[in-house]
Design a protein around this motif. Structure first.
Motif, PDB file in Angstrom:
ATOM      1  N   CYS A 124       0.845  -1.195   0.000  1.00 14.69           N
ATOM      2  CA  CYS A 124       0.000   0.000   0.000  1.00 14.69           C
ATOM      3  C   CYS A 124       0.880   1.245   0.000  1.00 14.69           C
ATOM      4  CB  CYS A 124      -0.902  -0.008   1.233  1.00 14.69           C
ATOM      5  SG  CYS A 124      -1.839   1.518   1.385  1.00 14.69           S
ATOM      6  N   TYR A 126       0.802   5.274   0.478  1.00 11.23           N
ATOM      7  CA  TYR A 126      -0.016   6.385   0.996  1.00 11.23           C
ATOM      8  C   TYR A 126       0.922   7.580   1.130  1.00 11.23           C
ATOM      9  CZ  TYR A 126      -3.448   8.647   4.126  1.00 11.23           C
ATOM     10  OH  TYR A 126      -4.363   9.491   4.703  1.00 11.23           O
ATOM     11  N   SER A 148      -0.969  -0.772  -4.408  1.00  8.48           N
ATOM     12  CA  SER A 148      -2.304  -0.246  -4.173  1.00  8.48           C
ATOM     13  C   SER A 148      -2.100   1.153  -3.608  1.00  8.48           C
ATOM     14  CB  SER A 148      -3.039  -1.136  -3.172  1.00  8.48           C
ATOM     15  OG  SER A 148      -4.187  -0.470  -2.702  1.00  8.48           O
ATOM     16  N   ARG A 162      -9.003  -0.297   2.862  1.00 11.42           N
ATOM     17  CA  ARG A 162      -8.299  -0.649   1.624  1.00 11.42           C
ATOM     18  C   ARG A 162      -7.097  -1.554   1.897  1.00 11.42           C
ATOM     19  NH1 ARG A 162     -11.288   3.679   1.127  1.00 11.42           N
ATOM     20  NH2 ARG A 162     -12.050   4.422  -0.880  1.00 11.42           N
ATOM     21  N   ILE A 163      -6.376  -1.276   2.973  1.00 12.41           N
ATOM     22  CA  ILE A 163      -5.215  -2.125   3.302  1.00 12.41           C
ATOM     23  C   ILE A 163      -5.687  -3.552   3.586  1.00 12.41           C
ATOM     24  CG2 ILE A 163      -3.460  -2.586   5.084  1.00 12.41           C
ATOM     25  CD1 ILE A 163      -3.120   0.462   5.362  1.00 12.41           C
ATOM     26  N   ASN A 164      -6.757  -3.662   4.349  1.00 14.42           N
ATOM     27  CA  ASN A 164      -7.237  -4.991   4.731  1.00 14.42           C
ATOM     28  C   ASN A 164      -7.861  -5.740   3.560  1.00 14.42           C
ATOM     29  OD1 ASN A 164      -6.386  -4.923   7.384  1.00 14.42           O
ATOM     30  ND2 ASN A 164      -8.233  -3.848   8.075  1.00 14.42           N
ATOM     31  N   CYS A 168      -2.496  -5.996   2.372  1.00 13.05           N
ATOM     32  CA  CYS A 168      -1.168  -5.426   2.107  1.00 13.05           C
ATOM     33  C   CYS A 168      -0.217  -5.792   3.244  1.00 13.05           C
ATOM     34  CB  CYS A 168      -1.265  -3.906   1.980  1.00 13.05           C
ATOM     35  SG  CYS A 168      -2.217  -3.407   0.539  1.00 13.05           S
ATOM     36  N   VAL A 171       3.420  -0.865   4.054  1.00 14.68           N
ATOM     37  CA  VAL A 171       2.845   0.442   3.735  1.00 14.68           C
ATOM     38  C   VAL A 171       3.991   1.433   3.539  1.00 14.68           C
ATOM     39  CG1 VAL A 171       1.373   2.338   4.554  1.00 14.68           C
ATOM     40  CG2 VAL A 171       0.739  -0.026   5.075  1.00 14.68           C
ATOM     41  N   VAL A 190      -1.653   6.970   9.251  1.00 11.24           N
ATOM     42  CA  VAL A 190      -1.263   5.571   9.035  1.00 11.24           C
ATOM     43  C   VAL A 190      -1.264   4.816  10.374  1.00 11.24           C
ATOM     44  CG1 VAL A 190       0.654   4.058   8.343  1.00 11.24           C
ATOM     45  CG2 VAL A 190       0.031   6.007   6.914  1.00 11.24           C
ATOM     46  N   LEU A 194      -3.410   1.519  11.119  1.00 11.00           N
ATOM     47  CA  LEU A 194      -2.765   0.218  11.340  1.00 11.00           C
ATOM     48  C   LEU A 194      -3.192  -0.457  12.645  1.00 11.00           C
ATOM     49  CD1 LEU A 194       0.802   0.550   9.808  1.00 11.00           C
ATOM     50  CD2 LEU A 194      -1.355  -0.089   8.763  1.00 11.00           C
ATOM     51  N   CYS A 197      -5.086  -3.137  11.238  1.00 10.13           N
ATOM     52  CA  CYS A 197      -4.549  -3.869  10.075  1.00 10.13           C
ATOM     53  C   CYS A 197      -3.464  -4.829  10.555  1.00 10.13           C
ATOM     54  CB  CYS A 197      -3.947  -2.916   9.052  1.00 10.13           C
ATOM     55  SG  CYS A 197      -5.098  -1.698   8.421  1.00 10.13           S
ATOM     56  N   VAL A 200      -0.138  -5.985   8.252  1.00 13.26           N
ATOM     57  CA  VAL A 200       0.977  -5.118   7.839  1.00 13.26           C
ATOM     58  C   VAL A 200       2.209  -5.393   8.698  1.00 13.26           C
ATOM     59  CG1 VAL A 200       1.778  -2.720   7.663  1.00 13.26           C
ATOM     60  CG2 VAL A 200      -0.537  -3.336   6.928  1.00 13.26           C
TER      61      VAL A 200
END
Ligand code: PRX
Length: 635
Positions: A124, A126, A148, A162-164, A168, A171, A190, A194, A197, A200
């Motif tokens: 990912c 960002y 992504s 989106r990360i999940n 991903c 990041v 972020v 996280l 998430c 990651v």
């Protein structure tokens, strides 16, 4: 030799005819012309819109970064690939040559590898519009990792979703970003994301604003020291034609954002071909697209399309309003921009400002102007033509979508006569058609209906990440054997297309694609809210603005309602991002519903547009009386 690729209308028609009559030969020739293939393809195309399954250049092997970078090193290694124009006009721009870009991408790719990233892993990104963003995208492509990119204006919740969704592992972000006079704490966003998430494993942090941030032990790393230690050689991973190149999320009419998956070979061939022709790009030209790489426009027409053509592409970090409203025109003059590509919403906003901000800059380098993302109204078109193009730079009104990967309907400058508000004719290889409500194609001109595409093109998204059924339902089920765009269009007597707007619950606000469902979900999270419905209504700068009709659990007094409005917009900002804030909110006691409980947005749209009468058939409503109540309460 002519400087134009497709030189005139006659040639366009010739090329177009061939592309439709012999699509495989046509794309075979385009793909053979300028790319480096590690292995040629066995078959140009196999397709089935029923399944749906699409394969372009099957059997071929390649790496897109060899086409976007390595291929140019011998002949033009010292020419500029990227001009980075910082937010602050007093900060020196960077001119990154193809050689330099090669080194930076290889180093970054080696850093990713050292973090355990392998072909097929999702990364990912960002980041603000700084060179690291383009480099990170290309570094992923170098090693076959699927990038992504999430637009750095999205909130932590939107980022986490989106990360999940695509699992991903890594990041890439920065300590923060500059936007005009403001700074934004990207690393903080972020960190917040996280918390939810778990997949990651590492975070790479580019330094941009020099703010104090905390690095989480074992997870977060400053990027620069890792780059300093990495080798500047990294062999390109050999990819199959259909291997995914990236995922990019876009809003749907319902549910979570859709992770559109783009392929490697088809995407490359199509974005390169369309870039060259739609902008009539020639070596040495300076091209500038003002979009953010967080959107498809930036992917296809800041990074991949231009670089695949050995172009010089400008990346602008800032905003059009800083230090003043002349910033775009100052940059055009400063870098002698030849092709300028922006959004109608920006043009409308700039047109409201003093013309002195335009005339004091030298715009004589401009040859082609472009617009994208939403319909351009006639007034804005003329302002752009007269004041920016000085009447001699054709405007390409380019219609396309995240899903289409590249421009689909657009004039070819110096070949297709333009008419304001018309995206004009399909590009070679694109077979649009209009369908009626019964699913029959409307032949003949003029006509208006739902815009579909009958035949595949190389850059079409291949699936929705993790949900092929949704891909099929959304794009291939409304009209049998056709790709359905979600847009309405009309076709004039001469066959020119004009896009009239979405026919589903997606609303385009300032060129950003927003689904009503996630916004309503955010509103409904407020403890005082019982239910809500969001619709779009015309806005003179944004194109459309959002109008929220909100039912409260208990209706409060006026003063409390004002606070509630602020809180609701705050919630939307937290859950999605400021781009989805409501322009207007009306508290109401009911929402017009059908007997099956579906909200009749058609009626709410009419009310939001300011209609008080003729709001359409209300006979199928369960509660027609609320309509009058909403109208009389509207201020
Ligand atoms: O409604 C159309 C509108 O933008 C939608 C696609 O949005 P997105 O996937 O975010 O991609 C935007 C950048 C390619 C389309 O379904 N749209 C895009 N370009 C135009 C347009 N509407 C009218 N005229 C255009 N030139």
């Amino acid at each position: 030799m002519s400087q134009y690729h497709i030189k005139n209308l006659e040639e366009y028609f010739q090329v177009y005819r061939k592309s439709v009559q012999q699509p495989e030969t046509f794309w075979h020739e385009v793909a053979e012309e300028q790319f480096v293939w590690r292995k040629p393809w066995d078959e140009v195309l196999s397709w089935d819109f029923e399944k749906p399954e699409l394969r372009w250049f099957e059997g071929a092997e390649l790496n897109i970064t060899e086409n976007c970078i390595d291929r140019h090193l011998t002949a033009q290694g010292d020419s500029t690939a990227i001009i980075f124009e910082p937010n602050d006009p007093d900060e020196e721009p960077q001119h990154i040559s193809y050689k330099e870009l090669h080194k930076r991408v290889c180093k970054f790719a080696n850093v990713l590898k050292a973090q355990g990233i392998k072909k097929g892993d999702r990364v990912c990104i960002y980041l603000p519009m700084i060179p690291e963003l383009a480099v990170a995208v290309l570094a992923c492509a170098r090693i076959g990792a699927i990038h992504s990119v999430v637009f750095a204006g999205f909130s932590s919740t939107a980022l986490a979703t989106r990360i999940n969704d695509s699992d991903c592992k890594l990041v890439i972000t920065s300590d923060g970003s500059f936007r005009g006079k403001k700074t934004i704490d990207l690393k903080g966003i972020v960190d917040e994301a996280l918390k939810s998430c778990e997949g990651v494993e590492s975070v790479l942090v580019a330094k941009r604003i020099n703010s104090e941030i905390t690095l989480k032990e074992g997870r977060d790393h400053w990027l620069q020291p890792l780059l300093d230690d990495a080798s500047d050689e990294c062999a390109a991973e050999i990819m199959k034609a259909e291997d995914p190149l990236f995922i990019l999320y876009t809003s749907g009419s319902t549910g979570n954002p859709k992770g559109m998956v783009h392929s490697t070979a088809g995407y490359m061939v199509y974005t390169a071909y369309t870039f060259k022709n739609v902008f009539q790009y020639n070596r040495g030209d300076v091209y500038w697209c003002t979009a953010d790489i967080g959107w498809i426009t930036g992917h296809s027409y800041i990074v991949y399309g231009p670089l695949a053509n050995g172009a010089t592409t400008v990346m602008f970090e800032g905003v059009p309003t800083y230090p003043d409203w002349g910033r775009f025109w100052q940059i055009v003059g400063k870098h002698k921009v030849n092709q300028f590509y922006t959004a109608p919403t920006a043009i409308r906003a700039l047109a409201k400002e003093s013309l002195d901000l335009v005339t004091k800059h030298d715009l004589s380098s401009l040859k082609v102007l472009g617009t994208v993302g939403e319909p351009i109204n006639e007034e804005a078109w003329h302002w752009y033509d007269e004041n920016i193009g000085k009447g001699n730079s054709p405007i390409v009104d380019t219609w396309w979508q995240t899903e289409t990967g590249g421009i689909m309907i657009s004039p070819i400058p110096f070949a297709t006569p333009t008419i304001p508000t018309f995206a004009t004719l399909p590009l070679p290889g694109i077979q649009p058609c209009l369908m009626d409500e019964e699913g029959k194609e409307i032949k003949g001109n003029p006509a208006s209906g739902r815009l579909c595409i009958k035949f595949p093109w190389p850059a079409m998204a291949r699936t929705i990440w993790g949900d092929h059924q949704r891909y099929k339902d959304t794009y291939f089920s409304t009209f049998k054997n056709h790709y359905f765009t979600g847009d309405g269009a009309l076709r004039d007597q001469t066959g020119y297309y004009r896009i009239t707007g979405r026919v589903d619950d997606v609303i385009i606000v300032s060129g950003h694609n927003l689904g009503t469902a996630p916004i309503e979900d955010a509103i409904n999270e407020h403890p005082a809210v019982a239910e809500s419905a969001v619709v779009g209504y015309p806005h003179d700068i944004k194109g459309n603005a959002l109008f929220g009709f909100v039912i409260l659990k208990e209706s409060g007094e006026e003063r409390k309602q004002e606070n509630l409005k602020k809180e609701i917009n705050q919630l939307i900002t937290e859950r999605i991002g400021p781009i989805a804030k409501l322009e207007r909110i009306q508290f109401t006691r009911g929402l017009p519903k059908t007997r099956s409980g579906k909200i009749m947005r058609r009626i709410l749209r009419k009310i939001a547009e300011g209609h008080t009468k003729d709001i359409g058939d209300t006979s199928t409503l369960l509660n027609p009386e609320v309509v009058d109540e909403i109208i009389s309460d509207k201020k």
